[in-house]
Structures are given as structure tokens and as C-alpha cells.
Design a protein around this motif. Sequence first.
Motif, PDB file in Angstrom:
ATOM      1  N   PHE A  46     -12.445   6.676   3.043  1.00 17.06           N
ATOM      2  CA  PHE A  46     -12.066   6.130   4.235  1.00 17.06           C
ATOM      3  C   PHE A  46     -10.895   6.851   5.012  1.00 17.06           C
ATOM      4  N   PHE A  47     -10.747   7.693   4.670  1.00 17.59           N
ATOM      5  CA  PHE A  47      -9.704   8.525   5.013  1.00 17.59           C
ATOM      6  C   PHE A  47     -10.307  10.224   5.402  1.00 17.59           C
ATOM      7  N   GLY A  48     -10.259  10.481   6.514  1.00 18.81           N
ATOM      8  CA  GLY A  48     -11.255  11.409   6.218  1.00 18.81           C
ATOM      9  C   GLY A  48     -10.849  12.353   7.326  1.00 18.81           C
ATOM     10  N   SER A  49      -9.506  11.989   7.484  1.00 17.52           N
ATOM     11  CA  SER A  49      -8.646  12.845   8.344  1.00 17.52           C
ATOM     12  C   SER A  49      -6.721  12.406   8.791  1.00 17.52           C
ATOM     13  N   SER A  50      -5.742  13.098   8.868  1.00 14.18           N
ATOM     14  CA  SER A  50      -5.111  12.406   8.668  1.00 14.18           C
ATOM     15  C   SER A  50      -4.195  11.839   9.872  1.00 14.18           C
ATOM     16  N   GLY A  51      -5.490  11.275  10.426  1.00 10.09           N
ATOM     17  CA  GLY A  51      -5.545  10.431  11.581  1.00 10.09           C
ATOM     18  C   GLY A  51      -5.357   9.208  10.523  1.00 10.09           C
ATOM     19  N   ASP A  52      -6.362   8.960  10.136  1.00  9.45           N
ATOM     20  CA  ASP A  52      -6.984   8.160   9.363  1.00  9.45           C
ATOM     21  C   ASP A  52      -5.704   7.737   8.176  1.00  9.45           C
ATOM     22  N   VAL A  53      -5.114   8.394   7.840  1.00  9.65           N
ATOM     23  CA  VAL A  53      -4.080   8.118   7.347  1.00  9.65           C
ATOM     24  C   VAL A  53      -2.740   8.036   7.592  1.00  9.65           C
ATOM     25  N   THR A  54      -2.315   8.276   8.498  1.00  9.44           N
ATOM     26  CA  THR A  54      -1.869   7.397   9.819  1.00  9.44           C
ATOM     27  C   THR A  54      -1.912   5.950   9.565  1.00  9.44           C
ATOM     28  N   GLN A  55      -3.481   5.796  11.067  1.00  7.35           N
ATOM     29  CA  GLN A  55      -3.395   4.637  10.890  1.00  7.35           C
ATOM     30  C   GLN A  55      -3.405   3.560   9.649  1.00  7.35           C
ATOM     31  N   ALA A  56      -3.479   4.201   8.882  1.00  3.33           N
ATOM     32  CA  ALA A  56      -3.604   3.091   7.505  1.00  3.33           C
ATOM     33  C   ALA A  56      -1.735   2.540   7.002  1.00  3.33           C
ATOM     34  N   LEU A  57      -1.106   3.780   6.863  1.00  2.86           N
ATOM     35  CA  LEU A  57       0.213   3.305   6.904  1.00  2.86           C
ATOM     36  C   LEU A  57       0.965   2.779   8.100  1.00  2.86           C
ATOM     37  N   ARG A  58       0.701   2.937   8.770  1.00  2.00           N
ATOM     38  CA  ARG A  58       0.589   2.036  10.091  1.00  2.00           C
ATOM     39  C   ARG A  58       0.223   0.319   9.895  1.00  2.00           C
ATOM     40  N   THR A  59      -1.153   0.224   9.466  1.00  2.00           N
ATOM     41  CA  THR A  59      -0.783  -0.778   9.148  1.00  2.00           C
ATOM     42  C   THR A  59      -0.918  -1.843   7.457  1.00  2.00           C
ATOM     43  N   LEU A  60      -0.175  -0.628   6.441  1.00  2.00           N
ATOM     44  CA  LEU A  60       0.340  -1.240   5.537  1.00  2.00           C
ATOM     45  C   LEU A  60       2.277  -1.763   6.279  1.00  2.00           C
ATOM     46  N   LEU A  61       2.613  -0.807   6.684  1.00  2.00           N
ATOM     47  CA  LEU A  61       3.775  -0.985   7.005  1.00  2.00           C
ATOM     48  C   LEU A  61       4.448  -2.478   7.881  1.00  2.00           C
ATOM     49  N   ALA A  62       3.066  -3.271   8.519  1.00  2.00           N
ATOM     50  CA  ALA A  62       2.597  -3.523   9.261  1.00  2.00           C
ATOM     51  C   ALA A  62       1.984  -5.144   8.826  1.00  2.00           C
ATOM     52  N   THR A  63       2.214  -4.630   7.867  1.00  2.00           N
ATOM     53  CA  THR A  63       1.357  -5.883   6.898  1.00  2.00           C
ATOM     54  C   THR A  63       1.680  -6.528   5.726  1.00  2.00           C
ATOM     55  N   HIS A  64       0.803  -6.008   4.588  1.00  2.00           N
ATOM     56  CA  HIS A  64       1.566  -6.021   3.611  1.00  2.00           C
ATOM     57  C   HIS A  64       2.570  -5.958   2.957  1.00  2.00           C
ATOM     58  N   ALA A  65       3.318  -4.626   3.683  1.00  2.00           N
ATOM     59  CA  ALA A  65       4.465  -4.353   3.382  1.00  2.00           C
ATOM     60  C   ALA A  65       6.001  -5.758   3.842  1.00  2.00           C
ATOM     61  N   ASN A  66       5.192  -6.614   4.192  1.00  2.00           N
ATOM     62  CA  ASN A  66       5.827  -7.447   4.712  1.00  2.00           C
ATOM     63  C   ASN A  66       5.612  -8.859   4.213  1.00  2.00           C
ATOM     64  N   HIS A  67       5.070  -8.683   2.924  1.00  2.00           N
ATOM     65  CA  HIS A  67       4.456  -9.674   2.457  1.00  2.00           C
ATOM     66  C   HIS A  67       6.252 -10.363   1.379  1.00  2.00           C
ATOM     67  N   PRO A  68       6.102 -11.317   0.931  1.00  2.00           N
ATOM     68  CA  PRO A  68       7.006 -11.711   0.494  1.00  2.00           C
ATOM     69  C   PRO A  68       7.146 -11.567  -0.986  1.00  2.00           C
ATOM     70  N   ALA A  69       5.621 -11.234  -2.252  1.00  7.25           N
ATOM     71  CA  ALA A  69       5.875  -9.947  -3.235  1.00  7.25           C
ATOM     72  C   ALA A  69       5.056  -8.762  -3.194  1.00  7.25           C
ATOM     73  N   TYR A  70       5.814  -7.961  -2.172  1.00  8.10           N
ATOM     74  CA  TYR A  70       5.818  -6.345  -1.882  1.00  8.10           C
ATOM     75  C   TYR A  70       7.226  -5.655  -2.320  1.00  8.10           C
ATOM     76  N   LEU A  71       6.869  -5.000  -3.316  1.00  5.44           N
ATOM     77  CA  LEU A  71       8.356  -4.190  -3.837  1.00  5.44           C
ATOM     78  C   LEU A  71       9.714  -3.928  -3.327  1.00  5.44           C
ATOM     79  N   ARG A  72      10.565  -3.915  -2.714  1.00  2.00           N
ATOM     80  CA  ARG A  72      11.367  -3.316  -1.652  1.00  2.00           C
ATOM     81  C   ARG A  72      12.537  -2.737  -2.920  1.00  2.00           C
ATOM     82  N   VAL A  73      13.105  -2.024  -2.535  1.00  2.99           N
ATOM     83  CA  VAL A  73      14.160  -1.210  -3.139  1.00  2.99           C
ATOM     84  C   VAL A  73      14.940  -1.542  -2.133  1.00  2.99           C
TER      85      VAL A  73
END
Length: 456
Positions: free
Chosen positions: A149-176
Motif C-alpha cells: 500500500f506504499f506506492g510512493s514516498s508520499g504514501d510512506v510520509t502519510q502512513a508515518l504521520r498516522t502512526l505517530l498520531a495514533t498507535h505510537a500514543n497507545h499505552p502499550a507502544y514501545l517507548r525508550v
Amino acid sequence: MTNRPRHPCLFPRLFAGVRGPAHALPWLLALLLILPSALAGHPAAAASPPALGGERLVLAFYYNWFDENTWRNEKVPDFPTTLYTSRDRGAMARQIEQAQSAGIDAFVVSWYGPRTENNQTETNLRVLLDEAAARNFRIAIDFETQGPFFGSSGDVTQALRTLLATHANHPAYLRVDGRPVIFFWRQQRFGVGAWQALRDEVDPGRQTLWIAEGVDIGFQQVFDGHHLYSVAWSADPGAQLLKWGRRVRAASQTWGRKIWVATVMPGYNDTRTGRSDAFIRGREDGAYYAKTWNGALASAADWVIITSWNEWPEGTYIEPSQAYGSRYVDLTREWAARYKNGEGAAPAPAFAATPHSHPCSHAVRTAGGCAARRSQPARRAGCHLSCAGAVGSWSPVTDRGAVHRAGWRCGLVAGLLCRPRWRGLGGGKCGRGPRPVGAGAACAAARAAAAPLEST
């Protein structure tokens, strides 16, 4: 951006003519007074992660795309002790608890992005995060840069934005040190410059930790750490891990503090994937796993990552299986404890020197060629064993534990490799395979030893 390293001596002329401690003391005092002013105008080192939280993390790659069609002989070299689908909450809970019992701190989960349609890496991840939170376990993402589902660098950029706004804020997400950890697979799809621009866009403050993969250390200009997904191509993985640990340390001298994530693996077998370059790296009764762990310890790894918890098609799993039982979970517990306690390397177990956890016999490589080892439970189970050479390794041909549910027979005949025949589940065929290399008298003796079971 590459930062210029500091000169080893900012004031090379300052101590000219100074010969002894007594003469040096006034000069040292003067240096202490003027050093802060001198440093104020000197270029700073590259922005680097704060000191790691002091936790020696043990991670494991985890895959969540298995379903009812996965568990077939032609697809995987072994089966889980309990067959499952990745969408099953109960399976997730069991896997998390098994991993915790082995000293694993987090799963690193392959992810194809936030799209939900036909993308179980996203839908199953959401459930897995909740199950992990309920058990004080942690989850990180392995960002599959070449995902469908990553057809371009733009798709990667948008996916990373979504990750940082959602899953990365989950209490179980790994943080160091408070920073979400993201692993990347095949980031080589884009060059260093493209990643620099991409990261400046989605993470300008460097609030996350990005771990690159592969053999190009140059990506450390942008990323915060490095790992090798696989070391199975090497018969001496310990030496490779030492070498790569040094390379990451050298990168730290140039680009600021970098995280060295050492890879440990039990073995490898992707011969059921249909790949033209498929090969087997034998597990050697846990000896290969020991080589990788010892390499990780000797390389002073910041973290250790296991390839893998459950990559079944490539045969790198440590999840309890029908061929190995809980052997590799048990071994992981021992090695993880040694690593977390800061202990050094341990002697690798002698190849096939201890009884196998599975009741069936298996073929082992010895100085004399091939020998079949049989246990009394195997006789009761009616297990037969065939040995065959593959890419310089000897591999067990077992029933993957199915004697407990269906029963099987597989003859040991030099030059013939017989597939399991499932009673009541349709017939398998005995196909001609390669004669074991160097088998000789040892294989003949093994065949004779197996003869009494051939009629069962």
C-alpha cells in the motif's frame, strides 16, 4: 546532515614547553577558565538520542497475517503447537504470555500502513495493542517500506504521520526515554537524502527512534540505530555481529549516538516459499541460536532482537512448535536472562549432545556423516526419520508433532526422502530426494536401526 568531528585537541600549542606536573598546573587552571568560551563557538556534535533508559531490551519480530490457509505442508516447515489465526484474541494473549515467560519485552510487528481494507496488519495490530496493554507488554512497528500500500514516498510520509498520531500514543507502544521506537524494513527503497527530507517533515524534533536495516551504514545519517534482519547466511554469525557492532559504534563517532540492535536467530528454512534461492541453516539442536546470542553479547548490543517469534514460512520461529515443543522459548529465557544481567558469552551446546524435546528421532550431522538418534518415546509414537542434506546442513524431517493427532510414517532410506503420510487425511507421496552427502556407513547404520519401525 554530517557533522564535523571535534579536533582531539582544541589548544595544541597551549602546553608547548610544559614538561612536568608542577609546571602544568597553572596551565590547566587557565584552560578550565577559557574552555567554556572557546567551546561556545565550536560546532556541536550531531543531535543524538538521550542516554538509553538503562534497559537491556529483548525484542522479537512478530507477524500477524496467518489464517486458516497457512498451516499446510507445502507452506511451512513446521506447525505451531496450537494452530491459530492471527485475528484471534486468545492466540494473541497466549503468545504475549509465552513471550513474557521467555524474557521478551516487546514484539516488533510488521505493518503495511493504516489502511484497513484487506490489511490485517492494521486491523490485527489494533487488537494486539490492547491485549499487550492488558498484560504490561509492549509493541513496536516494523515499517514495511515496500509494502503493497506504499506506492510512493508520499504514501510512506502519510502512513508515518498516522502512526505517530495514533498507535505510537497507545499505552502499550514501545517507548525508550519517552520516544516511540520504529523499525524499518527495506528503507533502501529511498536514498539518504529522501529520508532526510521525509523525516524533517514528519518528525522534525526527532521525537521518535528510527532503526534502520540492511548493510548500508550510511542511513545512520538520518536514522537512530541499526540492525540486520537476518544473519542466517553466515555459518559464523558471531563474527558478523561483532563486525556490525563496531560499524554502528563508528557511525556514532560521526553522526552522534546510535543504537546497535543485534539479531539472534535459531536457524532458517525457507524451502517452502518457492524462492529460487531458498536455503536451510540448520538449528543444530540450539547451537546456532547460541552462536548468535554469544555474538550479540560480545558485540555489547544496546538491544537484542530475535528473528523471529513466528516467521513460519522462513523457519525462523521460536514460538512453541510441534517439532520443537517449547525448546526455543526455554533457550530464549536463559539467554535473555544472561543478556539482561550483563553476563558474557556462554559455551555453545554441543551439536545434538542432549535429547531433543520432541519425541521423534531426527537426523544430525556428525563427523562420520549422518546418524539417527532415537528416544524411547519415539518408539512408542511410531515415528520414523529421514535425513537429507541441504546446502551443507542436516535437517530433521519430522511429522511436526502431528503424531499427537493424526499419526504418520516416514521411511528412512538412503537416497529417498519420504513425505509424511497423514492417516485419514489423504495420502502423501514418497518422492526421490538427494542422497545425503557423505552419509556412507553412518547412514546405512541409521537405516538399519530404523528398520524395526518400518513395518509399523
